[in-house]
Design a protein around this motif. Structure first.
Motif, PDB file in Angstrom:
ATOM      1  N   ALA A  82       0.833  -1.195   0.000  1.00 57.01           N
ATOM      2  CA  ALA A  82       0.000   0.000   0.000  1.00 57.01           C
ATOM      3  C   ALA A  82       0.867   1.244   0.000  1.00 57.01           C
ATOM      4  O   ALA A  82       1.989   1.238   0.507  1.00 57.01           O
ATOM      5  CB  ALA A  82      -0.918  -0.007   1.221  1.00 57.01           C
ATOM      6  N   GLY A  83       0.341   2.282  -0.583  1.00 58.45           N
ATOM      7  CA  GLY A  83       1.036   3.553  -0.627  1.00 58.45           C
ATOM      8  C   GLY A  83       0.042   4.675  -0.839  1.00 58.45           C
ATOM      9  O   GLY A  83      -1.165   4.448  -0.931  1.00 58.45           O
ATOM     10  N   TRP A  95      -5.134   6.574  -1.912  1.00 56.69           N
ATOM     11  CA  TRP A  95      -4.432   5.403  -1.407  1.00 56.69           C
ATOM     12  C   TRP A  95      -4.363   4.382  -2.517  1.00 56.69           C
ATOM     13  O   TRP A  95      -5.362   4.096  -3.176  1.00 56.69           O
ATOM     14  CB  TRP A  95      -5.135   4.843  -0.171  1.00 56.69           C
ATOM     15  CG  TRP A  95      -5.092   5.832   0.940  1.00 56.69           C
ATOM     16  CD1 TRP A  95      -6.086   6.687   1.320  1.00 56.69           C
ATOM     17  CD2 TRP A  95      -3.979   6.120   1.776  1.00 56.69           C
ATOM     18  NE1 TRP A  95      -5.656   7.486   2.340  1.00 56.69           N
ATOM     19  CE2 TRP A  95      -4.367   7.156   2.649  1.00 56.69           C
ATOM     20  CE3 TRP A  95      -2.694   5.601   1.882  1.00 56.69           C
ATOM     21  CZ2 TRP A  95      -3.509   7.683   3.600  1.00 56.69           C
ATOM     22  CZ3 TRP A  95      -1.838   6.125   2.836  1.00 56.69           C
ATOM     23  CH2 TRP A  95      -2.250   7.157   3.681  1.00 56.69           C
ATOM     24  N   MET A  96      -3.180   3.843  -2.735  1.00 56.86           N
ATOM     25  CA  MET A  96      -2.961   2.837  -3.779  1.00 56.86           C
ATOM     26  C   MET A  96      -2.621   1.515  -3.109  1.00 56.86           C
ATOM     27  O   MET A  96      -1.832   1.478  -2.159  1.00 56.86           O
ATOM     28  CB  MET A  96      -1.800   3.261  -4.680  1.00 56.86           C
ATOM     29  CG  MET A  96      -1.935   4.642  -5.299  1.00 56.86           C
ATOM     30  SD  MET A  96      -3.269   4.762  -6.476  1.00 56.86           S
ATOM     31  CE  MET A  96      -2.507   3.933  -7.852  1.00 56.86           C
ATOM     32  N   VAL A  97      -3.206   0.438  -3.608  1.00 55.42           N
ATOM     33  CA  VAL A  97      -2.910  -0.895  -3.093  1.00 55.42           C
ATOM     34  C   VAL A  97      -2.672  -1.784  -4.305  1.00 55.42           C
ATOM     35  O   VAL A  97      -3.527  -1.891  -5.185  1.00 55.42           O
ATOM     36  CB  VAL A  97      -4.076  -1.457  -2.249  1.00 55.42           C
ATOM     37  CG1 VAL A  97      -3.716  -2.842  -1.707  1.00 55.42           C
ATOM     38  CG2 VAL A  97      -4.447  -0.509  -1.116  1.00 55.42           C
ATOM     39  N   ARG A  98      -1.495  -2.403  -4.339  1.00 59.20           N
ATOM     40  CA  ARG A  98      -1.170  -3.287  -5.450  1.00 59.20           C
ATOM     41  C   ARG A  98      -0.710  -4.633  -4.913  1.00 59.20           C
ATOM     42  O   ARG A  98      -0.287  -4.748  -3.752  1.00 59.20           O
ATOM     43  CB  ARG A  98      -0.094  -2.684  -6.343  1.00 59.20           C
ATOM     44  CG  ARG A  98       1.265  -2.551  -5.686  1.00 59.20           C
ATOM     45  CD  ARG A  98       2.282  -1.938  -6.636  1.00 59.20           C
ATOM     46  NE  ARG A  98       3.563  -1.742  -5.965  1.00 59.20           N
ATOM     47  CZ  ARG A  98       4.598  -1.156  -6.521  1.00 59.20           C
ATOM     48  NH1 ARG A  98       4.501  -0.684  -7.757  1.00 59.20           N
ATOM     49  NH2 ARG A  98       5.722  -1.014  -5.857  1.00 59.20           N
ATOM     50  N   VAL A  99      -0.762  -5.610  -5.779  1.00 63.78           N
ATOM     51  CA  VAL A  99      -0.295  -6.935  -5.421  1.00 63.78           C
ATOM     52  C   VAL A  99       1.222  -6.914  -5.483  1.00 63.78           C
ATOM     53  O   VAL A  99       1.806  -6.441  -6.464  1.00 63.78           O
ATOM     54  CB  VAL A  99      -0.883  -7.992  -6.391  1.00 63.78           C
ATOM     55  CG1 VAL A  99      -0.321  -9.364  -6.097  1.00 63.78           C
ATOM     56  CG2 VAL A  99      -2.397  -7.982  -6.301  1.00 63.78           C
ATOM     57  N   ARG A 100       1.859  -7.401  -4.437  1.00 63.54           N
ATOM     58  CA  ARG A 100       3.319  -7.479  -4.425  1.00 63.54           C
ATOM     59  C   ARG A 100       3.771  -8.567  -5.376  1.00 63.54           C
ATOM     60  O   ARG A 100       3.103  -9.582  -5.537  1.00 63.54           O
ATOM     61  CB  ARG A 100       3.838  -7.846  -3.040  1.00 63.54           C
ATOM     62  CG  ARG A 100       3.790  -6.743  -2.041  1.00 63.54           C
ATOM     63  CD  ARG A 100       4.518  -7.187  -0.774  1.00 63.54           C
ATOM     64  NE  ARG A 100       4.367  -6.248   0.286  1.00 63.54           N
ATOM     65  CZ  ARG A 100       5.184  -5.229   0.522  1.00 63.54           C
ATOM     66  NH1 ARG A 100       6.203  -5.019  -0.274  1.00 63.54           N
ATOM     67  NH2 ARG A 100       4.979  -4.426   1.524  1.00 63.54           N
ATOM     68  N   ALA A 101       4.905  -8.343  -5.994  1.00 61.59           N
ATOM     69  CA  ALA A 101       5.508  -9.392  -6.812  1.00 61.59           C
ATOM     70  C   ALA A 101       5.867 -10.545  -5.875  1.00 61.59           C
ATOM     71  O   ALA A 101       6.250 -10.304  -4.727  1.00 61.59           O
ATOM     72  CB  ALA A 101       6.748  -8.856  -7.512  1.00 61.59           C
TER      73      ALA A 101
END
Length: 159
Positions: free
Chosen positions: A130-131, A141-147
């Motif tokens: 998250a960032g 707020w941004m939430v992405r799937v981690r590699a």
């Protein structure tokens, strides 16, 4: 304090909206490529009425994110943006595509691993990063799937 009847009504509403988005996601995930495809869960902006509604929108979008990421398609980026106006919050899918848009998406201006607000932190599933982007009222707020290689794993011998 939220009225119990209002809360039950809104939980049913969010469940219907999530089911609609889930059905759309089923069809969309069959696509070969994505050029910033996205869907908004809260088209009518009802999540702006109460903090519990904001959390419900975020929770549903994060479940959709997990579902999109669970397809195992490594060439597809999946992320959620959570805006102050819940009508602007969305799930995104992006891949290399014939339109020529940047791949992978650069997330310019996003500060990853930022401290999350109290309403969002407990909703974040394992395996996401998250960032935030922007400041004040314009903060998203941004939430992405981690590699896979960046997801913390236990030390050797501790499973």
């Amino acid at each position: 304090m939220v009225d119990r009847r209002y809360r039950k009504k809104m939980l049913r509403y969010w469940a219907r909206e999530e089911a609609k988005a889930d059905a759309i996601l089923d069809r969309v995930l069959e696509s070969e490529w994505f050029d910033y495809w996205h869907t908004h869960l809260d088209w009518k902006g009802r999540g702006n009425r109460h903090p519990t509604d904001r959390a419900d929108v975020a929770g549903a979008l994060l479940r959709l994110l997990q579902r999109a990421a669970s397809t195992g398609r490594k060439e597809v980026q999946c992320w959620v943006s959570l805006a102050a106006d819940t009508g602007d919050s969305a799930l995104f899918l992006h891949s290399c595509n014939p339109q020529g848009t940047p791949w992978p998406h650069p997330f310019e201006g996003t500060r990853w691993d930022a401290d999350m607000p109290d309403w969002l932190a407990p909703l974040l599933p394992v395996g996401v990063q998250a960032g935030c982007k922007g400041e004040g009222e314009g903060q998203v707020w941004m939430v992405r799937v981690r590699a896979p290689e960046t997801v913390a794993s236990p030390p050797e011998g501790q499973a």
